[in-house]
Design an enzyme around this catalytic site. Structure first.
Site, PDB file in Angstrom:
ATOM      1  N   GLU A 178       0.820  -1.218   0.000  1.00 17.75           N
ATOM      2  CA  GLU A 178       0.000   0.000   0.000  1.00 17.75           C
ATOM      3  C   GLU A 178       0.851   1.265   0.000  1.00 17.75           C
ATOM      4  O   GLU A 178       0.748   2.129   0.887  1.00 17.75           O
ATOM      5  CB  GLU A 178      -0.963  -0.028   1.192  1.00 17.75           C
ATOM      6  CG  GLU A 178      -1.877  -1.263   1.167  1.00 17.75           C
ATOM      7  CD  GLU A 178      -2.763  -1.428   2.386  1.00 17.75           C
ATOM      8  OE1 GLU A 178      -2.903  -0.488   3.186  1.00 17.75           O
ATOM      9  OE2 GLU A 178      -3.324  -2.536   2.545  1.00 17.75           O
ATOM     10  N   ASN A 221       2.336  -4.906  -3.200  1.00 15.92           N
ATOM     11  CA  ASN A 221       0.979  -5.353  -2.902  1.00 15.92           C
ATOM     12  C   ASN A 221       0.080  -4.148  -2.646  1.00 15.92           C
ATOM     13  O   ASN A 221       0.484  -3.212  -1.940  1.00 15.92           O
ATOM     14  CB  ASN A 221       1.047  -6.239  -1.632  1.00 15.92           C
ATOM     15  CG  ASN A 221      -0.256  -6.950  -1.314  1.00 15.92           C
ATOM     16  OD1 ASN A 221      -0.873  -7.558  -2.173  1.00 15.92           O
ATOM     17  ND2 ASN A 221      -0.677  -6.872  -0.052  1.00 15.92           N
ATOM     18  N   HIS A 257      -9.894  -7.020  -1.824  1.00 12.58           N
ATOM     19  CA  HIS A 257     -10.914  -6.860  -0.772  1.00 12.58           C
ATOM     20  C   HIS A 257     -12.144  -6.291  -1.463  1.00 12.58           C
ATOM     21  O   HIS A 257     -12.172  -5.105  -1.819  1.00 12.58           O
ATOM     22  CB  HIS A 257     -10.423  -5.926   0.339  1.00 12.58           C
ATOM     23  CG  HIS A 257      -9.343  -6.510   1.176  1.00 12.58           C
ATOM     24  ND1 HIS A 257      -9.552  -7.590   2.015  1.00 12.58           N
ATOM     25  CD2 HIS A 257      -8.033  -6.196   1.309  1.00 12.58           C
ATOM     26  CE1 HIS A 257      -8.426  -7.902   2.629  1.00 12.58           C
ATOM     27  NE2 HIS A 257      -7.480  -7.085   2.216  1.00 12.58           N
ATOM     28  N   GLU A 285      -5.381 -11.206  -0.938  1.00 14.31           N
ATOM     29  CA  GLU A 285      -6.186 -10.990   0.282  1.00 14.31           C
ATOM     30  C   GLU A 285      -7.689 -11.072  -0.048  1.00 14.31           C
ATOM     31  O   GLU A 285      -8.484 -10.266   0.384  1.00 14.31           O
ATOM     32  CB  GLU A 285      -5.849  -9.639   0.919  1.00 14.31           C
ATOM     33  CG  GLU A 285      -4.371  -9.457   1.208  1.00 14.31           C
ATOM     34  CD  GLU A 285      -4.037  -8.147   1.910  1.00 14.31           C
ATOM     35  OE1 GLU A 285      -4.955  -7.494   2.429  1.00 14.31           O
ATOM     36  OE2 GLU A 285      -2.852  -7.767   1.955  1.00 14.31           O
ATOM     37  N   ASP A 287     -11.444 -11.382  -0.257  1.00 13.15           N
ATOM     38  CA  ASP A 287     -12.668 -11.563   0.518  1.00 13.15           C
ATOM     39  C   ASP A 287     -13.755 -10.699  -0.119  1.00 13.15           C
ATOM     40  O   ASP A 287     -13.458  -9.755  -0.854  1.00 13.15           O
ATOM     41  CB  ASP A 287     -12.504 -11.299   2.021  1.00 13.15           C
ATOM     42  CG  ASP A 287     -11.872  -9.944   2.369  1.00 13.15           C
ATOM     43  OD1 ASP A 287     -11.283  -9.843   3.463  1.00 13.15           O
ATOM     44  OD2 ASP A 287     -11.981  -8.994   1.565  1.00 13.15           O
TER      45      ASP A 287
HETATM   46  O1  G3I Z   1      -2.404  -8.265  18.895  1.00  9.26           O
HETATM   47  C1  G3I Z   1      -2.976  -7.119  19.550  1.00  9.26           C
HETATM   48  C2  G3I Z   1      -3.402  -7.485  20.969  1.00  9.26           C
HETATM   49  O2  G3I Z   1      -2.252  -7.792  21.736  1.00  9.26           O
HETATM   50  C3  G3I Z   1      -4.159  -6.305  21.583  1.00  9.26           C
HETATM   51  O3  G3I Z   1      -4.644  -6.686  22.845  1.00  9.26           O
HETATM   52  C4  G3I Z   1      -5.329  -5.937  20.664  1.00  9.26           C
HETATM   53  C5  G3I Z   1      -6.135  -4.772  21.182  1.00  9.26           C
HETATM   54  O4  G3I Z   1      -5.347  -3.593  21.052  1.00  9.26           O
HETATM   55  O5  G3I Z   1      -4.830  -5.552  19.357  1.00  9.26           O
HETATM   56  C6  G3I Z   1      -4.175  -6.675  18.752  1.00  9.26           C
HETATM   57  O6  G3I Z   1      -3.687  -6.251  17.500  1.00  9.26           O
HETATM   58  C7  G3I Z   1      -4.676  -6.100  16.483  1.00  9.26           C
HETATM   59  C8  G3I Z   1      -4.360  -7.091  15.365  1.00  9.26           C
HETATM   60  O7  G3I Z   1      -5.223  -6.870  14.215  1.00  9.26           O
HETATM   61  C9  G3I Z   1      -4.518  -8.540  15.816  1.00  9.26           C
HETATM   62  O8  G3I Z   1      -5.859  -8.760  16.154  1.00  9.26           O
HETATM   63  C10 G3I Z   1      -4.545  -4.669  15.962  1.00  9.26           C
HETATM   64  O9  G3I Z   1      -5.005  -3.790  16.979  1.00  9.26           O
HETATM   65  C11 G3I Z   1      -5.402  -4.504  14.699  1.00  9.26           C
HETATM   66  O10 G3I Z   1      -5.150  -3.222  14.128  1.00  9.26           O
HETATM   67  C12 G3I Z   1      -4.995  -5.566  13.674  1.00  9.26           C
HETATM   68  O11 G3I Z   1      -5.840  -5.416  12.533  1.00  9.26           O
HETATM   69  C13 G3I Z   1      -5.309  -6.005  11.332  1.00  9.26           C
HETATM   70  C14 G3I Z   1      -5.122  -4.867  10.290  1.00  9.26           C
HETATM   71  O12 G3I Z   1      -4.677  -5.427   9.039  1.00  9.26           O
HETATM   72  C15 G3I Z   1      -4.078  -3.861  10.745  1.00  9.26           C
HETATM   73  O13 G3I Z   1      -2.812  -4.493  10.783  1.00  9.26           O
HETATM   74  C16 G3I Z   1      -6.309  -7.032  10.801  1.00  9.26           C
HETATM   75  O14 G3I Z   1      -6.372  -8.147  11.689  1.00  9.26           O
HETATM   76  C17 G3I Z   1      -5.871  -7.513   9.412  1.00  9.26           C
HETATM   77  O15 G3I Z   1      -6.867  -8.359   8.829  1.00  9.26           O
HETATM   78  C18 G3I Z   1      -5.653  -6.321   8.472  1.00  9.26           C
HETATM   79  O16 G3I Z   1      -5.142  -6.836   7.256  1.00  9.26           O
HETATM   80  C19 G3I Z   1      -4.819  -5.838   6.256  1.00  9.26           C
HETATM   81  C20 G3I Z   1      -3.539  -6.278   5.549  1.00  9.26           C
HETATM   82  O17 G3I Z   1      -2.497  -6.456   6.475  1.00  9.26           O
HETATM   83  C21 G3I Z   1      -3.189  -5.288   4.444  1.00  9.26           C
HETATM   84  N1  G3I Z   1      -4.320  -5.124   3.494  1.00  9.26           N
HETATM   85  C22 G3I Z   1      -5.570  -4.724   4.163  1.00  9.26           C
HETATM   86  C23 G3I Z   1      -5.961  -5.739   5.216  1.00  9.26           C
HETATM   87  C24 G3I Z   1      -7.295  -5.399   5.858  1.00  9.26           C
HETATM   88  O18 G3I Z   1      -7.212  -4.192   6.553  1.00  9.26           O
END
Ligand code: G3I
Length: 369
Positions: A178, A221, A257, A285, A287
């Site tokens: 991105e 990507n 997405h 990715e 969905d």
């Molecule tokens: O692991 C921490 C945990 O320790 C903590 O207690 C909790 C609450 O703060 O947060 C947890 O981290 C979260 C993580 O997902 C794991 O659940 C982050 O806050 C949250 O921001 C993160 O979201 C991910 C997001 O990317 C941001 O990285 C999503 O699961 C994931 O599906 C999403 O995937 C992205 C790709 O990487 C890039 N393309 C878009 C796609 C969708 O947004």
């Protein structure tokens, strides 16, 4: 096709042959580990491992997790994960906030566990991701405003450390994620490395990844490049410029997405054009969000979701350059789109209880066609 791609394809055929021989030896109905077929899904929906329905491209899924892989504690989830996919993508386990939480500390716990799971099941990983504005720990986000000279060493050390560690199990890396805005200009906001150095740091990131692992395929990507427009044009031009400057970019990851209203009529041409430029392509990715009311798909949405998934699978299956197709999670149980009360969600082929939606049968039919 690049000879790296030839070598990978040959390696893949050897792995697939070995896996198929093992499955035939023990009978396809029994999972390689001897675990019973997942209790939640009827045999008619899973005609044997879906990765065996095609040898056109590798099939994959993101694996829910972060510092730990709670999803891997779920036996039914684990059985589907090990049986149906060639390649796994750490949904969060290799992002900076998880794997490099402090300047001088790495935490490989979640990524190592997933790498071990993949190795034990004859699978590979798509590494995700090395250069991104998202999920940066405060210390790295705080580099914003520093000079290029100050920050580039940090990125180089991160890439060398992480890529070298997973050499052999990660066969494709999302090196840059991105980095393009919707208007086709470089995305600088929130990315301290690109903000400080400009697009040259993207070239450097690919070179450092290649230095750390000469065999992995290196991808750039992005999302919203499933359609013609300024973002795709800007990305294509950026890739051409960087390659002219020596950046070893092997492929373009098209995140996909989507929603049930997505129009994929441009996609076959886009995949063909990227292939004509000597690039591999991956759907990274996939969905398809459905419109929901009270957590239930609005009438007609599940069939529309099936149609969009089938079109997306078919575009990759028929494009010579499309090497892999990865779902951004195979069940709503762990999906980032969740099961909101209203709006859009439930974007994966399986419900949260692992029962298939109409999308699964449409995907399998398309893979087999
Ligand atoms: O692991 C921490 C945990 O320790 C903590 O207690 C909790 C609450 O703060 O947060 C947890 O981290 C979260 C993580 O997902 C794991 O659940 C982050 O806050 C949250 O921001 C993160 O979201 C991910 C997001 O990317 C941001 O990285 C999503 O699961 C994931 O599906 C999403 O995937 C992205 C790709 O990487 C890039 N393309 C878009 C796609 C969708 O947004």
């Amino acid at each position: 096709m690049s000879d790296r791609a030839q070598r990978r394809r040959l390696a893949r055929r050897c792995v697939v042959t070995a896996v198929l021989a093992a499955l035939i030896a023990i009978g396809v109905g029994v999972m390689p580990s001897g675990d019973p077929r997942p209790a939640d899904t009827s045999a008619s929906e899973w005609p044997g491992p879906i990765r065996d329905q095609t040898d056109r491209m590798r099939l994959g899924t993101a694996v829910a997790g972060a510092e730990t892989n709670t999803s891997l504690q779920d036996p039914a989830y684990r059985t589907i994960l090990r049986t149906h996919f060639d390649t796994l993508t750490p949904e969060n386990q290799m992002k900076w906030s998880v794997i490099h939480p402090e300047p001088a500390r790495y935490d490989f716990t979640g990524a190592d566990e997933l790498a071990g799971f993949a190795r034990a099941n004859g699978q590979t990983l798509r590494g995700h991701t090395l250069l991104w504005y998202g999920s940066l720990p405060d210390w790295a986000a705080g580099l914003e405003g520093r000079s290029c000279q100050d920050v580039r060493g940090t990125l180089r050390d991160h890439i060398h450390t992480v890529v070298a560690r997973y050499r052999g199990v990660v066969t494709e890396w999302d090196v840059a994620n991105e980095v393009m805005n919707g208007d086709g200009r470089l995305r600088i906001g929130g990315n301290p490395f690109v903000a400080a150095c400009g697009e040259s740091i993207i070239r450097d990131a690919f070179m450092w990844a290649r230095e750390a692992d000469p065999d992995a395929a290196l991808y750039i990507n992005d999302f919203d490049i499933e359609v013609q427009g300024p973002k795709l044009a800007g990305l294509t031009a950026l890739v051409a410029r960087l390659r002219r400057q020596g950046a070893p970019i092997d492929g373009v990851g098209i995140q996909s997405h989507l929603t049930t209203a997505s129009d994929l009529s441009d996609l076959p041409r886009i995949l063909a054009d990227l292939g004509d430029q000597g690039l591999d392509v991956a759907i990274t990715e996939a969905d398809v969000r459905m419109r929901l009311a009270a957590r239930t798909p609005v009438p007609g949405e599940t069939d529309k979701q099936a149609t969009v998934f089938a079109e997306l699978v078919d575009a990759c299956r028929t494009a010579q350059a499309c090497r892999s197709f990865t779902f951004w999670g195979f069940t709503d149980r762990f999906s980032w789109t969740g099961t909101p009360a209203f709006g859009q969600g439930r974007a994966t082929p399986l419900n949260a209880d692992l029962t298939p939606k109409p999308a699964l049968a449409a995907i399998v039919r398309t893979l087999r066609s």
